[in-house]
Design a protein around this motif. Structure first.
Motif, PDB file in Angstrom:
ATOM      1  N   LEU A  59      -7.435  -6.006   8.458  1.00  0.00           N
ATOM      2  CA  LEU A  59      -6.719  -6.346   7.232  1.00  0.00           C
ATOM      3  C   LEU A  59      -7.165  -5.404   6.121  1.00  0.00           C
ATOM      4  O   LEU A  59      -8.368  -5.194   5.925  1.00  0.00           O
ATOM      5  N   ASP A  60      -6.232  -4.812   5.420  1.00  0.00           N
ATOM      6  CA  ASP A  60      -6.566  -3.931   4.302  1.00  0.00           C
ATOM      7  C   ASP A  60      -7.508  -4.659   3.344  1.00  0.00           C
ATOM      8  O   ASP A  60      -7.235  -5.796   2.938  1.00  0.00           O
ATOM      9  N   PRO A  61      -8.640  -4.066   2.967  1.00  0.00           N
ATOM     10  CA  PRO A  61      -9.562  -4.736   2.046  1.00  0.00           C
ATOM     11  C   PRO A  61      -8.917  -5.162   0.730  1.00  0.00           C
ATOM     12  O   PRO A  61      -9.364  -6.137   0.121  1.00  0.00           O
ATOM     13  N   ALA A  89      -5.368   2.359   5.678  1.00  0.00           N
ATOM     14  CA  ALA A  89      -4.559   2.846   6.796  1.00  0.00           C
ATOM     15  C   ALA A  89      -4.757   4.344   6.989  1.00  0.00           C
ATOM     16  O   ALA A  89      -4.770   4.844   8.130  1.00  0.00           O
ATOM     17  N   LEU A  90      -4.939   5.067   5.889  1.00  0.00           N
ATOM     18  CA  LEU A  90      -5.163   6.508   5.989  1.00  0.00           C
ATOM     19  C   LEU A  90      -6.511   6.799   6.641  1.00  0.00           C
ATOM     20  O   LEU A  90      -6.630   7.695   7.503  1.00  0.00           O
ATOM     21  N   LEU A  91      -7.550   6.027   6.276  1.00  0.00           N
ATOM     22  CA  LEU A  91      -8.851   6.189   6.926  1.00  0.00           C
ATOM     23  C   LEU A  91      -8.758   5.888   8.425  1.00  0.00           C
ATOM     24  O   LEU A  91      -9.370   6.574   9.256  1.00  0.00           O
ATOM     25  N   ALA A  92      -7.997   4.850   8.761  1.00  0.00           N
ATOM     26  CA  ALA A  92      -7.846   4.487  10.176  1.00  0.00           C
ATOM     27  C   ALA A  92      -7.124   5.585  10.946  1.00  0.00           C
ATOM     28  O   ALA A  92      -7.487   5.900  12.093  1.00  0.00           O
ATOM     29  N   ALA A  93      -6.104   6.179  10.340  1.00  0.00           N
ATOM     30  CA  ALA A  93      -5.369   7.253  11.013  1.00  0.00           C
ATOM     31  C   ALA A  93      -6.284   8.444  11.281  1.00  0.00           C
ATOM     32  O   ALA A  93      -6.239   9.050  12.366  1.00  0.00           O
ATOM     33  N   ARG A 125      -8.988   2.907  17.907  1.00  0.00           N
ATOM     34  CA  ARG A 125      -7.726   2.612  18.589  1.00  0.00           C
ATOM     35  C   ARG A 125      -6.880   1.604  17.837  1.00  0.00           C
ATOM     36  O   ARG A 125      -5.662   1.750  17.758  1.00  0.00           O
ATOM     37  N   ASP A 126      -7.496   0.545  17.312  1.00  0.00           N
ATOM     38  CA  ASP A 126      -6.715  -0.458  16.586  1.00  0.00           C
ATOM     39  C   ASP A 126      -6.406   0.035  15.183  1.00  0.00           C
ATOM     40  O   ASP A 126      -7.282   0.559  14.488  1.00  0.00           O
ATOM     41  N   MET A 127      -5.170  -0.165  14.752  1.00  0.00           N
ATOM     42  CA  MET A 127      -4.735   0.350  13.458  1.00  0.00           C
ATOM     43  C   MET A 127      -4.326  -0.793  12.530  1.00  0.00           C
ATOM     44  O   MET A 127      -3.582  -1.699  12.940  1.00  0.00           O
ATOM     45  N   PRO A 128      -4.777  -0.777  11.281  1.00  0.00           N
ATOM     46  CA  PRO A 128      -4.315  -1.774  10.307  1.00  0.00           C
ATOM     47  C   PRO A 128      -2.883  -1.488   9.881  1.00  0.00           C
ATOM     48  O   PRO A 128      -2.379  -0.367  10.059  1.00  0.00           O
ATOM     49  N   ARG A 129      -2.240  -2.490   9.325  1.00  0.00           N
ATOM     50  CA  ARG A 129      -0.889  -2.296   8.809  1.00  0.00           C
ATOM     51  C   ARG A 129      -0.939  -1.374   7.592  1.00  0.00           C
ATOM     52  O   ARG A 129      -1.851  -1.447   6.771  1.00  0.00           O
ATOM     53  N   SER A 130       0.062  -0.513   7.460  1.00  0.00           N
ATOM     54  CA  SER A 130       0.142   0.358   6.290  1.00  0.00           C
ATOM     55  C   SER A 130       1.053  -0.226   5.221  1.00  0.00           C
ATOM     56  O   SER A 130       1.126   0.282   4.115  1.00  0.00           O
ATOM     57  N   LEU A 139     -10.689   4.211  -1.548  1.00  0.00           N
ATOM     58  CA  LEU A 139     -11.345   4.334  -0.245  1.00  0.00           C
ATOM     59  C   LEU A 139     -11.221   5.726   0.348  1.00  0.00           C
ATOM     60  O   LEU A 139     -11.914   6.029   1.324  1.00  0.00           O
ATOM     61  N   HIS A 140     -10.357   6.563  -0.192  1.00  0.00           N
ATOM     62  CA  HIS A 140     -10.126   7.889   0.386  1.00  0.00           C
ATOM     63  C   HIS A 140     -10.376   8.964  -0.662  1.00  0.00           C
ATOM     64  O   HIS A 140      -9.973   8.809  -1.821  1.00  0.00           O
ATOM     65  N   PRO A 141     -11.037  10.072  -0.279  1.00  0.00           N
ATOM     66  CA  PRO A 141     -11.369  11.111  -1.254  1.00  0.00           C
ATOM     67  C   PRO A 141     -10.163  11.709  -1.974  1.00  0.00           C
ATOM     68  O   PRO A 141     -10.305  12.237  -3.077  1.00  0.00           O
ATOM     69  N   SER A 142      -8.988  11.601  -1.369  1.00  0.00           N
ATOM     70  CA  SER A 142      -7.804  12.192  -1.997  1.00  0.00           C
ATOM     71  C   SER A 142      -7.434  11.515  -3.307  1.00  0.00           C
ATOM     72  O   SER A 142      -6.693  12.087  -4.110  1.00  0.00           O
ATOM     73  N   ARG A 143      -7.965  10.307  -3.552  1.00  0.00           N
ATOM     74  CA  ARG A 143      -7.577   9.597  -4.772  1.00  0.00           C
ATOM     75  C   ARG A 143      -8.754   9.396  -5.737  1.00  0.00           C
ATOM     76  O   ARG A 143      -8.616   8.726  -6.751  1.00  0.00           O
ATOM     77  N   GLY A 144      -9.913   9.952  -5.389  1.00  0.00           N
ATOM     78  CA  GLY A 144     -11.065   9.790  -6.261  1.00  0.00           C
ATOM     79  C   GLY A 144     -10.987  10.703  -7.470  1.00  0.00           C
ATOM     80  O   GLY A 144     -10.052  11.493  -7.636  1.00  0.00           O
ATOM     81  N   GLY A 145     -11.973  10.573  -8.324  1.00  0.00           N
ATOM     82  CA  GLY A 145     -12.023  11.412  -9.515  1.00  0.00           C
ATOM     83  C   GLY A 145     -12.856  10.761 -10.586  1.00  0.00           C
ATOM     84  O   GLY A 145     -13.123   9.551 -10.552  1.00  0.00           O
TER      85      GLY A 145
END
Length: 578
Positions: free
Chosen positions: A131-133, A181-185, A193-198, A255-261
């Protein structure tokens, strides 16, 4: 300047939304009779669910919950606000996943985002890990807000929607990112192997199923405007009579570096809204009043009912909460920014304190304005968030000034039936401990009305979960002693009884018999608490709200349920934390 000229200038763009709102408020205060609604959004109120056909256009915040940087609840947020605390810091070391900040950057982060109590919400650890946090945070915040409003138990049944459907609660939630979901991908390269819903489209479904709710629902993605857009939609749904109460809020996690700052932020928050007249009739505790909401591109039109205005008068101060003023409190918190601003405005109005605007400043008393007769007017605030590309959302919030009321006194020595329940024995012990700590903080010599009001809220306002204790107590010290004994041993005592209904409840199926309702009412009227206790512990559910009638003045809200969280993160399942 009259209302027509104000609206003409607003449409022409010579007045912005905030200026038009304030000027319309002043024109309303000077003009007898109702003020005209802006033509961009005509007033379309229909008979509201379960109430009279007319509404005064005001909506009560009856439930409140949230987690913000260095603040695990709204009380801690207010402490940060009043202290002028800058919550920027390096990312917490225990956070899983890659760092979202470059060296030297600082952000505004939540603690413990990898922890979640899946069992409380009927999920397995694996389901919780997928489940997405953000959804997990919203589940917790929405549940706690509903508990704060006394709307997870029998009182839900009285919230009738269109056609008389019970438990009519709408859900309007703002979420705008899918980092998990991006981290899981990316983790698939390392064997995940198991993927959360995006998609977040089914986000409200878990609580709706758990509490058997009926009502409209919508997940909103309007970027930083998401949470306030959700509030706007919730108010509109209440206005149309689609539901009797509504949950609105938003969440944001980085959760992903692409959105930090530098200056990036996080948060989660939720409010429970009702029409003000309905909330007063139900005896709800009102945190604040929402007088107006708006959402749209360009000069978003304020939503004005017949007598919606911002109080004007001598003295006083109107607070304006914007994206910039929230920067040091929660950072650029994305979809949660608006609910953080609404909560900050509400808390300052309720406590009568204006938070420091900058470093080195001190909080100051927030004086109320007065009308021409010298009467206090409620403190008011405009909360506004814009995305920098033309989209704006916001709300006008004001302090609730209740009419003086005298609560009926409770006779000394009157025994009260205190009910507490939880999904598991461990949750029940933790809940008993928390309630005992709260009672102790309020003083063991507290008067009888405190005990009566706590007992009433727990009976009618909280969900009846399978693991249960029932205490008959004449005063707070007696209740405290029973709770401490149970918390220490997990066993019943002389005035405390216990039941575990996880393997089945109500073996005689009394709850299905139509005569049972009348029987329970007769027991209540006769003061047969012993018999009611035995029936409840066997799984026969009483409609406590119907038995006791509307709540009285002086509502007391005991502490919320305890979440026993454990680490749940993609392919990692860890130990529980309290």
């Amino acid at each position: 300047m009259d209302e027509r000229e104000i609206l003409t200038r607003f449409k022409a763009g010579t007045l912005d939304r905030a200026q038009a709102t304030l000027l319309l408020a002043g024109a309303t205060a000077r003009t007898p009779g109702p003020a005209p609604a802006p033509p961009e959004r005509p007033h379309t109120a229909a008979p509201a669910a379960g109430g009279p056909s007319a509404t005064d256009g005001r909506y009560a915040v009856v439930g409140l919950a949230g987690r913000y940087p260095l603040a695990d609840d709204p009380h801690a947020l207010f402490e940060n606000l009043s202290a002028g605390r800058d919550t920027a810091r390096c990312a917490p070391a225990e956070r899983p996943g890659p760092s979202v900040l470059a060296p030297g950057q600082r952000g505004h982060f939540l603690d413990g985002i990898a922890q979640f109590d899946a069992e409380f919400f009927g999920l397995t650890p694996r389901e919780g890990a997928l489940l997405d946090p953000q959804e997990r945070l919203l589940l917790e915040a929405a549940w706690l807000a509903l508990e704060d409003a006394g709307c997870t138990g029998a009182r839900l049944d009285a919230l009738n929607g269109p056609g008389g459907a019970p438990r009519s609660v709408g859900f309007f939630i703002g979420v705008s990112s899918s980092d998990y979901a991006l981290l899981a991908a990316e983790g698939r390269e390392h064997g995940l192997r198991d993927m959360p819903r995006s998609s977040h489209g089914s986000l409200p479904g878990r609580l709706v199923a758990l509490l058997r709710l009926s009502g409209p629902g919508q997940v909103v993605d309007t970027g930083v405007c998401s949470a306030l857009t959700a509030v706007h939609l919730a108010v509109a749904s209440l206005e149309r009579g689609e539901c009797a109460a509504a949950v609105a809020g938003g969440a944001e996690l980085l959760l992903h570096p692409s959105r930090g700052g530098d200056g990036a932020g996080e948060g989660v928050g939720a409010v429970v809204l009702k029409r003000l007249d309905r909330a007063l009739r139900d005896g709800d505790r009102v945190h604040a009043v929402v007088r107006d909401t708006f959402s749209g591109f360009g000069h978003a039109a304020p939503r004005h009912g017949a007598d919606v205005d911002i109080p004007r008068g001598a003295g006083g101060f109107r607070l304006r909460v914007t994206r910039d003023t929230l920067a040091r409190r929660v950072g650029d918190a994305g979809a949660a920014l608006g609910i953080a601003g609404l909560t900050a405005a509400l808390l300052q109005a309720r406590h009568g304190v204006l938070a420091p605007a900058g470093r080195g400043e001190e909080p100051v008393p927030w004086q109320r304005a007065r009308d021409e007769h010298g009467r206090d007017l409620p403190r008011a605030a405009v909360v506004e968030v814009d995305d920098g590309h033309g989209l704006t959302a916001g709300a006008v919030v004001e302090e609730f000034l209740p009419r003086p009321a005298v609560a009926p006194a409770e006779a000394d020595g009157t025994h009260q039936l205190v009910l507490l329940s939880a999904p598991t024995p461990a949750h029940l012990v933790a809940g008993a401990t928390r309630l005992a700590d709260w009672l102790e903080a309020h003083g063991q010599d507290a008067d009888a009305p405190l005990l009566a009001r706590v007992a009433r809220h727990l009976r009618a306002g909280r969900a009846a979960l399978p693991c249960r204790i029932a205490v008959l107590a004449a005063d707070v010290p007696e209740l405290l002693t029973a709770l401490r004994r149970f918390a220490g041993t997990g066993r019943p005592g002389a005035n405390l009884r216990h039941a575990d209904l996880r393997d089945g409840a109500d073996p005689l199926h009394l709850g299905r018999a139509p005569e049972t309702r009348d029987y329970l009412a007769a027991l209540w009227r006769s003061g047969r608490l012993e018999q009611l206790t035995r029936l409840w512990l066997s799984g026969v559910e009483a409609d406590w709200a119907a038995l006791e009638g509307p709540a009285v003045a002086g509502t007391v809200v005991p502490p919320p349920s305890v979440f026993l969280r454990q680490t749940l993160w993609l392919d990692a399942v860890g130990e529980r934390t309290g």
